[in-house]
Design a protein around this motif. Structure first.
Motif, short mmCIF file in Angstrom:
data_model
loop_
_atom_site.label_atom_id
_atom_site.label_comp_id
_atom_site.label_asym_id
_atom_site.label_seq_id
_atom_site.Cartn_x
_atom_site.Cartn_y
_atom_site.Cartn_z
N ALA A 1 -31.52 6.26 8.31
CA ALA A 1 -30.63 5.13 8.04
C ALA A 1 -29.34 5.24 8.84
CB ALA A 1 -30.33 5.05 6.55
N GLU A 2 -28.82 6.47 8.96
CA GLU A 2 -27.53 6.64 9.62
C GLU A 2 -27.62 6.58 11.14
OE1 GLU A 2 -24.51 9.21 8.13
OE2 GLU A 2 -25.56 9.54 6.23
N LEU A 3 -28.80 6.32 11.66
CA LEU A 3 -28.91 6.00 13.08
C LEU A 3 -28.31 4.63 13.37
CD1 LEU A 3 -32.52 7.21 13.98
CD2 LEU A 3 -30.36 8.33 14.58
N THR A 4 -28.34 3.74 12.35
CA THR A 4 -27.94 2.36 12.58
C THR A 4 -26.86 1.86 11.62
OG1 THR A 4 -29.80 1.62 11.19
CG2 THR A 4 -30.15 1.71 13.58
N ILE A 5 -26.56 2.61 10.57
CA ILE A 5 -25.50 2.18 9.65
C ILE A 5 -24.44 3.27 9.57
CG2 ILE A 5 -27.13 0.81 8.30
CD1 ILE A 5 -26.94 2.95 6.09
N PRO A 6 -23.20 2.93 9.24
CA PRO A 6 -22.15 3.95 9.13
C PRO A 6 -22.37 4.86 7.92
CG PRO A 6 -21.32 1.80 8.46
CD PRO A 6 -22.67 1.57 9.03
N SER A 7 -21.80 6.05 8.00
CA SER A 7 -21.94 7.01 6.90
C SER A 7 -21.29 6.49 5.63
CB SER A 7 -21.32 8.35 7.30
OG SER A 7 -19.93 8.24 7.52
N THR A 8 -20.25 5.64 5.77
CA THR A 8 -19.61 5.07 4.59
C THR A 8 -20.58 4.22 3.78
OG1 THR A 8 -18.82 3.24 5.96
CG2 THR A 8 -17.32 5.07 5.63
N LEU A 9 -21.36 3.39 4.46
CA LEU A 9 -22.33 2.55 3.78
C LEU A 9 -23.44 3.39 3.15
CD1 LEU A 9 -23.41 -0.20 2.99
CD2 LEU A 9 -24.47 -0.41 5.26
N ALA A 10 -23.87 4.43 3.85
CA ALA A 10 -24.90 5.31 3.29
C ALA A 10 -24.42 5.97 2.01
CB ALA A 10 -25.29 6.37 4.32
N GLY A 11 -23.16 6.41 1.99
CA GLY A 11 -22.61 7.03 0.79
C GLY A 11 -22.52 6.07 -0.37
N ILE A 12 -22.19 4.81 -0.09
CA ILE A 12 -22.11 3.82 -1.16
C ILE A 12 -23.50 3.45 -1.65
CG2 ILE A 12 -21.44 1.44 -1.67
CD1 ILE A 12 -19.08 1.85 0.26
N CYS A 13 -24.47 3.36 -0.75
CA CYS A 13 -25.85 3.09 -1.17
C CYS A 13 -26.35 4.19 -2.10
CB CYS A 13 -26.76 2.98 0.05
SG CYS A 13 -26.57 1.46 1.01
N ASN A 14 -25.94 5.42 -1.84
CA ASN A 14 -26.34 6.53 -2.70
C ASN A 14 -25.84 6.34 -4.13
OD1 ASN A 14 -27.17 9.54 -3.03
ND2 ASN A 14 -25.08 9.46 -3.79
N ALA A 15 -24.70 5.65 -4.29
CA ALA A 15 -24.14 5.42 -5.62
C ALA A 15 -24.97 4.45 -6.45
CB ALA A 15 -22.71 4.90 -5.50
N PHE B 1 -30.44 -4.46 8.53
CA PHE B 1 -31.30 -4.50 7.35
C PHE B 1 -32.16 -3.25 7.24
CE2 PHE B 1 -30.27 -9.00 7.70
CZ PHE B 1 -30.08 -9.34 6.36
N GLY B 2 -32.68 -2.78 8.39
CA GLY B 2 -33.56 -1.62 8.35
C GLY B 2 -32.86 -0.38 7.83
N GLY B 3 -31.68 -0.08 8.40
CA GLY B 3 -30.95 1.10 7.97
C GLY B 3 -30.48 1.00 6.53
N THR B 4 -30.00 -0.17 6.13
CA THR B 4 -29.54 -0.36 4.75
C THR B 4 -30.69 -0.23 3.77
OG1 THR B 4 -27.81 -1.87 5.54
CG2 THR B 4 -28.31 -1.89 3.18
N ALA B 5 -31.85 -0.80 4.12
CA ALA B 5 -33.01 -0.71 3.24
C ALA B 5 -33.46 0.74 3.07
CB ALA B 5 -34.16 -1.55 3.81
N MET B 6 -33.41 1.53 4.15
CA MET B 6 -33.81 2.92 4.04
C MET B 6 -32.84 3.71 3.16
SD MET B 6 -35.39 4.07 7.74
CE MET B 6 -34.18 3.27 8.78
N ALA B 7 -31.54 3.42 3.25
CA ALA B 7 -30.56 4.10 2.41
C ALA B 7 -30.77 3.74 0.94
CB ALA B 7 -29.15 3.74 2.86
N LEU B 8 -31.07 2.48 0.66
CA LEU B 8 -31.32 2.07 -0.71
C LEU B 8 -32.63 2.66 -1.25
CD1 LEU B 8 -30.22 -1.68 -0.53
CD2 LEU B 8 -29.03 0.19 -1.69
N LEU B 9 -33.64 2.75 -0.39
CA LEU B 9 -34.90 3.37 -0.81
C LEU B 9 -34.71 4.86 -1.08
CD1 LEU B 9 -37.52 1.69 1.57
CD2 LEU B 9 -37.34 1.42 -0.91
#
Length: 332
Positions: free
Chosen positions: A121-135, A184-192
């Motif tokens: 996911a972090e290939l295409t989205i920022p680490s900030t968004l990945a951290g929030i998706c984790n929440a 969408f791809g990176g965000t979807a992977m972080a949410l999954l």
């Protein structure tokens, strides 16, 4: 409400049994209490920092290595740390084909799969968004537990928390702007990846209850199995690196040794000392630290909707984890 190994720690500590020592007699001296060098509040803060910076380390690691290589590296170094503790404490790995079969599934759901999804996911989205998706993991967990766990009954407060959390996710993603600029791809992977944690937690509760093994032994074995799984998969999708960039390599080492190995041991101690409810509150600090680290260190951009949405997500997650207070009858 968990991240990394914290999910399996809480699950294992809820399904394993620990013999209760006999109460001392009135004449016997009270056993001395072991004092820890650092208070639990300090260790709680350290754990929040370690897991919050993990998303930054993932981002740096993927700048020099393939996502599967990043995940394999973190598992190797994380397993090495936990294995050393198992050796020092002379704890044995679990026995029995059935137990190892369940551990294979839990290792996939709680380690191999979400770690890999976050790395991709972090290939295409920022680490900030990945951290929030984790929440969003507590939100997924609440929704799934209502279906899969009969003891978790829906309440108005928890359902409201789920709805509020969903609004927070839409705010983070900028739904009113048509999700413009969002990968969408990176965000979807972080949410999954965040969804995978509660699925694994429910699986552990259903399959490893009453196994008789210590939670440290089970969690260590789970890490070992996850490492083997990635060791098999990684060569199928990546080639051996021709060069080894130093900074990304150091990020992977820190991600594994600190973010997976040391963090597991800290969380293990916190759950034992202050209980799972307090220990899991670290989840609410992770997106804050991840966002601050991404902006300050990596220079990632941040729109107003990201922190506002994150606050809404955390508020919803807090409601989904709340329990009504027991009303004791008044005997006066």
């Amino acid at each position: 409400m968990c991240y990394e190994m914290g999910c399996s720690i809480v699950a294992y500590m809820s399904v394993t049994t620990t013999p209760v020592p006999a109460a001392p007699s009135a004449d016997s001296p009270a056993p001395p209490r072991r004092r820890r060098a650092l208070g639990w509040q300090v260790r709680f803060g350290v754990l929040s920092l370690i897991w919050g910076f993990s998303f930054l380390l993932i981002k740096v690691g993927t700048e020099g290595y393939a996502p599967f290589q990043v995940t394999l590296g973190r598992l190797v170094f994380g397993t090495a740390v936990v294995a050393a503790v198992l050796v020092v404490k002379r704890e044995r790995l679990p026995r029995g084909a059935r137990t190892w079969g369940h551990l294979t599934v839990s290792a996939l759901l709680l380690n191999a799969l979400p770690f890999s999804l976050f790395a991709y996911a972090e290939l295409t989205i920022p680490s900030t968004l990945a951290g929030i998706c984790n929440a969003t993991s507590p939100l997924w967990g609440m929704a799934l537990s209502l279906v899969a766990l009969s003891e978790d009954r829906p309440t108005r407060r928890r359902v409201a928390g789920l709805g509020i959390g969903f609004i927070g996710v839409l705010t983070v993603l900028g739904a009113w702007q048509g999700f413009s600029g969002l990968d969408f791809g990176g965000t979807a992977m972080a949410l999954l990846a965040s969804l995978s944690y509660p699925i694994g937690w429910i699986y552990v509760r259903r399959t490893l209850a009453g196994s008789g093994h210590s939670n440290l032994s089970l969690s260590g074995a789970q890490l070992l199995v996850a490492t083997v799984e990635l060791a098999v998969v990684t060569p199928l999708f990546t080639s051996f690196p021709t060069h080894f960039p130093v900074v990304p390599l150091l990020a992977i080492v820190a991600l594994g040794a600190l973010g997976t190995g040391l963090a597991f041991l800290i969380q293990y101690g916190l759950v034992s000392e202050v209980g799972p409810t307090t220990a899991q509150m670290v989840t609410y600090f992770i997106p804050v630290i991840a966002t601050a680290a991404g902006v300050a260190v990596l220079g990632e951009s941040l729109s107003w909707s990201t922190p506002v949405g994150a606050v809404i997500v955390l508020a919803g997650a807090a409601l989904t984890q709340s329990r009504p207070r027991d009303r004791r009858p008044d005997h006066s």
